[in-house]
Scaffold this motif. Structure first.
Motif, PDB file in Angstrom:
ATOM      1  N   ALA A   1       0.814  -1.215   0.000  1.00 24.89           N
ATOM      2  CA  ALA A   1       0.000   0.000   0.000  1.00 24.89           C
ATOM      3  C   ALA A   1       0.844   1.260   0.000  1.00 24.89           C
ATOM      4  CB  ALA A   1      -0.932  -0.002   1.214  1.00 24.89           C
ATOM      5  N   GLY A   2       2.173   1.133   0.237  1.00 25.41           N
ATOM      6  CA  GLY A   2       3.039   2.312   0.252  1.00 25.41           C
ATOM      7  C   GLY A   2       2.732   3.266   1.389  1.00 25.41           C
ATOM      8  N   GLN A   3       2.386   2.720   2.557  1.00 22.26           N
ATOM      9  CA  GLN A   3       1.981   3.556   3.684  1.00 22.26           C
ATOM     10  C   GLN A   3       2.892   3.380   4.890  1.00 22.26           C
ATOM     11  OE1 GLN A   3      -2.034   2.046   4.153  1.00 22.26           O
ATOM     12  NE2 GLN A   3      -2.913   3.885   3.237  1.00 22.26           N
ATOM     13  N   GLY A   4       3.025   4.453   5.668  1.00 23.39           N
ATOM     14  CA  GLY A   4       3.646   4.421   6.982  1.00 23.39           C
ATOM     15  C   GLY A   4       2.728   5.147   7.936  1.00 23.39           C
TER      16      GLY A   4
ATOM     17  N   GLU B   1      -7.591  10.113  16.496  1.00 23.36           N
ATOM     18  CA  GLU B   1      -7.054  10.696  17.729  1.00 23.36           C
ATOM     19  C   GLU B   1      -5.747  10.042  18.154  1.00 23.36           C
ATOM     20  OE1 GLU B   1      -9.960   7.445  19.007  1.00 23.36           O
ATOM     21  OE2 GLU B   1      -9.832   9.016  17.473  1.00 23.36           O
ATOM     22  N   LYS B   2      -5.349   8.935  17.509  1.00 26.73           N
ATOM     23  CA  LYS B   2      -4.110   8.253  17.869  1.00 26.73           C
ATOM     24  C   LYS B   2      -2.972   8.501  16.872  1.00 26.73           C
ATOM     25  CE  LYS B   2      -5.988   4.506  20.670  1.00 26.73           C
ATOM     26  NZ  LYS B   2      -5.309   4.977  21.902  1.00 26.73           N
ATOM     27  N   ILE B   3      -3.215   9.215  15.795  1.00 32.92           N
ATOM     28  CA  ILE B   3      -2.197   9.353  14.759  1.00 32.92           C
ATOM     29  C   ILE B   3      -1.292  10.560  15.020  1.00 32.92           C
ATOM     30  CG2 ILE B   3      -3.719  10.641  13.206  1.00 32.92           C
ATOM     31  CD1 ILE B   3      -2.258   9.227  10.901  1.00 32.92           C
ATOM     32  N   ARG B   4       0.028  10.314  14.947  1.00 32.19           N
ATOM     33  CA  ARG B   4       1.008  11.383  15.064  1.00 32.19           C
ATOM     34  C   ARG B   4       1.496  11.835  13.698  1.00 32.19           C
ATOM     35  NH1 ARG B   4       5.865  10.394  19.113  1.00 32.19           N
ATOM     36  NH2 ARG B   4       6.162  12.577  18.509  1.00 32.19           N
ATOM     37  N   ALA B   5       1.728  10.894  12.796  1.00 33.58           N
ATOM     38  CA  ALA B   5       2.298  11.226  11.491  1.00 33.58           C
ATOM     39  C   ALA B   5       2.094  10.052  10.553  1.00 33.58           C
ATOM     40  CB  ALA B   5       3.790  11.546  11.616  1.00 33.58           C
ATOM     41  N   GLY B   6       2.391  10.291   9.273  1.00 40.40           N
ATOM     42  CA  GLY B   6       2.311   9.191   8.324  1.00 40.40           C
ATOM     43  C   GLY B   6       2.443   9.669   6.890  1.00 40.40           C
ATOM     44  N   PHE B   7       2.502   8.677   5.976  1.00 38.77           N
ATOM     45  CA  PHE B   7       2.577   8.983   4.553  1.00 38.77           C
ATOM     46  C   PHE B   7       1.821   7.922   3.780  1.00 38.77           C
ATOM     47  CE2 PHE B   7       6.221   6.254   5.471  1.00 38.77           C
ATOM     48  CZ  PHE B   7       6.191   5.322   4.438  1.00 38.77           C
ATOM     49  N   ASP B   8       1.356   8.317   2.619  1.00 43.41           N
ATOM     50  CA  ASP B   8       0.672   7.391   1.707  1.00 43.41           C
ATOM     51  C   ASP B   8       1.213   7.669   0.311  1.00 43.41           C
ATOM     52  OD1 ASP B   8      -1.150   6.172  -0.145  1.00 43.41           O
ATOM     53  OD2 ASP B   8      -2.678   6.115   1.419  1.00 43.41           O
ATOM     54  N   ARG B   9       2.089   6.796  -0.186  1.00 41.47           N
ATOM     55  CA  ARG B   9       2.735   7.020  -1.480  1.00 41.47           C
ATOM     56  C   ARG B   9       1.790   6.794  -2.659  1.00 41.47           C
ATOM     57  NH1 ARG B   9       7.530   3.298  -1.897  1.00 41.47           N
ATOM     58  NH2 ARG B   9       7.893   4.505  -3.812  1.00 41.47           N
ATOM     59  N   CYS B  10       0.726   6.052  -2.448  1.00 44.17           N
ATOM     60  CA  CYS B  10      -0.256   5.866  -3.534  1.00 44.17           C
ATOM     61  C   CYS B  10      -1.053   7.142  -3.758  1.00 44.17           C
ATOM     62  CB  CYS B  10      -1.197   4.702  -3.205  1.00 44.17           C
ATOM     63  SG  CYS B  10      -0.414   3.082  -3.320  1.00 44.17           S
ATOM     64  N   LYS B  11      -1.473   7.775  -2.668  1.00 46.12           N
ATOM     65  CA  LYS B  11      -2.194   9.055  -2.767  1.00 46.12           C
ATOM     66  C   LYS B  11      -1.246  10.216  -3.029  1.00 46.12           C
ATOM     67  CE  LYS B  11      -5.986   7.934   0.449  1.00 46.12           C
ATOM     68  NZ  LYS B  11      -6.621   8.337   1.725  1.00 46.12           N
ATOM     69  N   GLY B  12       0.034  10.034  -2.677  1.00 43.51           N
ATOM     70  CA  GLY B  12       0.993  11.117  -2.818  1.00 43.51           C
ATOM     71  C   GLY B  12       0.832  12.176  -1.748  1.00 43.51           C
ATOM     72  N   VAL B  13       0.518  11.746  -0.502  1.00 41.99           N
ATOM     73  CA  VAL B  13       0.307  12.698   0.583  1.00 41.99           C
ATOM     74  C   VAL B  13       1.100  12.287   1.821  1.00 41.99           C
ATOM     75  CG1 VAL B  13      -1.980  13.399  -0.192  1.00 41.99           C
ATOM     76  CG2 VAL B  13      -1.766  11.460   1.362  1.00 41.99           C
ATOM     77  N   THR B  14       1.424  13.272   2.656  1.00 41.02           N
ATOM     78  CA  THR B  14       2.109  13.026   3.925  1.00 41.02           C
ATOM     79  C   THR B  14       1.485  13.922   4.984  1.00 41.02           C
ATOM     80  OG1 THR B  14       3.776  14.782   3.716  1.00 41.02           O
ATOM     81  CG2 THR B  14       4.274  12.645   2.682  1.00 41.02           C
ATOM     82  N   SER B  15       1.873  13.688   6.236  1.00 39.58           N
ATOM     83  CA  SER B  15       1.381  14.530   7.334  1.00 39.58           C
ATOM     84  C   SER B  15       2.216  15.801   7.495  1.00 39.58           C
ATOM     85  CB  SER B  15       1.399  13.736   8.648  1.00 39.58           C
ATOM     86  OG  SER B  15       2.720  13.328   8.964  1.00 39.58           O
ATOM     87  N   TRP B  16       3.329  15.912   6.732  1.00 41.58           N
ATOM     88  CA  TRP B  16       4.189  17.086   6.885  1.00 41.58           C
ATOM     89  C   TRP B  16       4.224  17.942   5.629  1.00 41.58           C
ATOM     90  CZ3 TRP B  16       6.026  12.057   7.662  1.00 41.58           C
ATOM     91  CH2 TRP B  16       6.682  11.459   6.575  1.00 41.58           C
TER      92      TRP B  16
END
Length: 366
Positions: free
Chosen positions: A321-324, A351-366
């Motif tokens: 899925a290309g996710q972290g 409410e539990k998420i600090r950060a992440g990325f999704d390479r399929c969508k091409g989006v990150t939390s930063w």
């Protein structure tokens, strides 16, 4: 708080629309998990900060390297360990493709690690999912030059093979996919008896980004992806004297166990591992430290990642899925939902998420 305000202005999050509610799909509101089946509890002294918003409380990273040490606890600063890979990386030149996050882990190193000097060990590089064998502190520059700097990062888009086929035929340049609008939350009920069906559906969805064959790989090597060119694990291996291969697991779960930094991490990691094992074993997904069967979930203890006041911290990588996905304030009774929804489906409790990325969508939390 000030750091987060600065980050919001410098990275433009206030304009992108990426929030903790739409970076990943949320777990359904009517989730029917029987969390009371969890009998594991944290000690009474286990207290964490509960009021702060976790969103964007971690720094961005381009590449994450997991280093086998065979330990579950370390000196306070792992890069101070003399003769270690962590020390060598801290003194080496920086990768050219962005920030490198370094984690010591309890992954099993080869027997020579305990007898030879310098210590040869194993490293896993994410998100390229490359596993490099018998690498020593003397090989750090080779590791950075051949396996980290040229590799895909958390912000490198994953390419749809069908799109590549059309591009190859027409001789055009591949452009990165645009971020997709976040879908609205869906309400549905599932029991654990449906997990087998969910695994099949997840693998079908994930295969969209992993069905390429040798000819596709060869074609990709001659195409530019946006403004940068990346290499496959196979190509990286062929260019170096270090032996490497693709990490066999489909998912990785990283748990902070660094007791010398915070006692809560030393307490929480073993308890969460026990609960993860209980839910993953019936699905045939649990992998021990020395179990390298293809697929499944590899679970490693790692050193300090920051934010111990929000223990337990957990980072989940989903290969196809290309996710972290970086979660915090994880409790044992959260594990059933994390296995069913986050590991297998890529859905989260916002409410539990600090950060992440999704390479399929091409989006990150930063």
């Amino acid at each position: 708080m000030f750091r987060r305000l600065v980050k919001s202005f410098t990275t433009g999050h206030h304009n992108t629309g990426i929030t903790k509610d739409n970076l990943f799909d949320p777990i359904p509101a009517d989730c029917d998990l029987e969390c009371h089946s969890c009998t594991i509890k944290y000690p009474a002294s286990f207290k964490v900060e509960e009021s702060a918003d976790l969103w964007q409380t971690s720094d961005e990273w381009a590449t994450h390297i997991i280093i086998a040490t065979g330990q579950s606890d370390w000196v306070r600063n792992v890069d101070h360990e003399k003769g270690s890979m962590m020390e060598a990386i801290s003194k080496a030149k920086k990768p050219t493709n962005g920030k490198l996050m370094v984690s010591a882990s309890n992954m099993c190193p080869p027997p020579e690690y305990y007898t030879d000097t310098p210590k040869p060990t194993t490293c896993v590089i994410l998100p390229s999912w490359t596993q490099v064998e018998n690498v020593t502190p003397n090989d750090v520059n080779e590791l950075i030059d051949k396996f980290i700097s040229p590799a895909p990062t958390t912000t490198t888009p994953m390419i749809d093979p069908e799109a590549v086929d059309g591009v190859v035929k027409e001789g055009k340049e591949i452009q990165p996919p645009q971020p997709l609008p976040a879908p609205a939350p869906r309400s549905r009920k599932n029991s654990l008896s449906e997990v087998g069906h969910m695994i099949k559906r997840t693998r079908t969805r994930d295969s969209v980004v992993s069905n390429g064959d040798a000819s596709l790989t060869a074609a990709l090597s001659n195409l530019s992806i946006g403004s940068r060119v990346t290499q496959t694990a196979t190509e990286l291996a062929a260019s170096s004297y270090l032996k490497s291969h693709e990490c066999p697991h489909d998912y990785l779960i990283l748990l902070c166990s660094h007791k010398h930094r915070d006692a809560r991490c030393g307490q929480s990691a073993p308890l969460l591992l026990k609960e993860l094992r209980r839910h993953l074993q019936p699905l045939g997904l649990y992998r021990d430290l020395d179990d390298y069967r293809p697929g499944g979930v590899g679970i490693y203890f790692i050193n300090h990642v920051g934010g111990h006041k929000w223990s337990a911290n957990m980072i989940i990588y989903r290969k196809k899925a290309g996710q972290g996905i970086w979660l915090a304030r994880v409790k044992p009774n959260d594990i059933e939902a994390i296995v069913k929804w986050t590991v297998l489906e890529g859905k989260v409790q916002p409410e539990k998420i600090r950060a992440g990325f999704d390479r399929c969508k091409g989006v990150t939390s930063w």
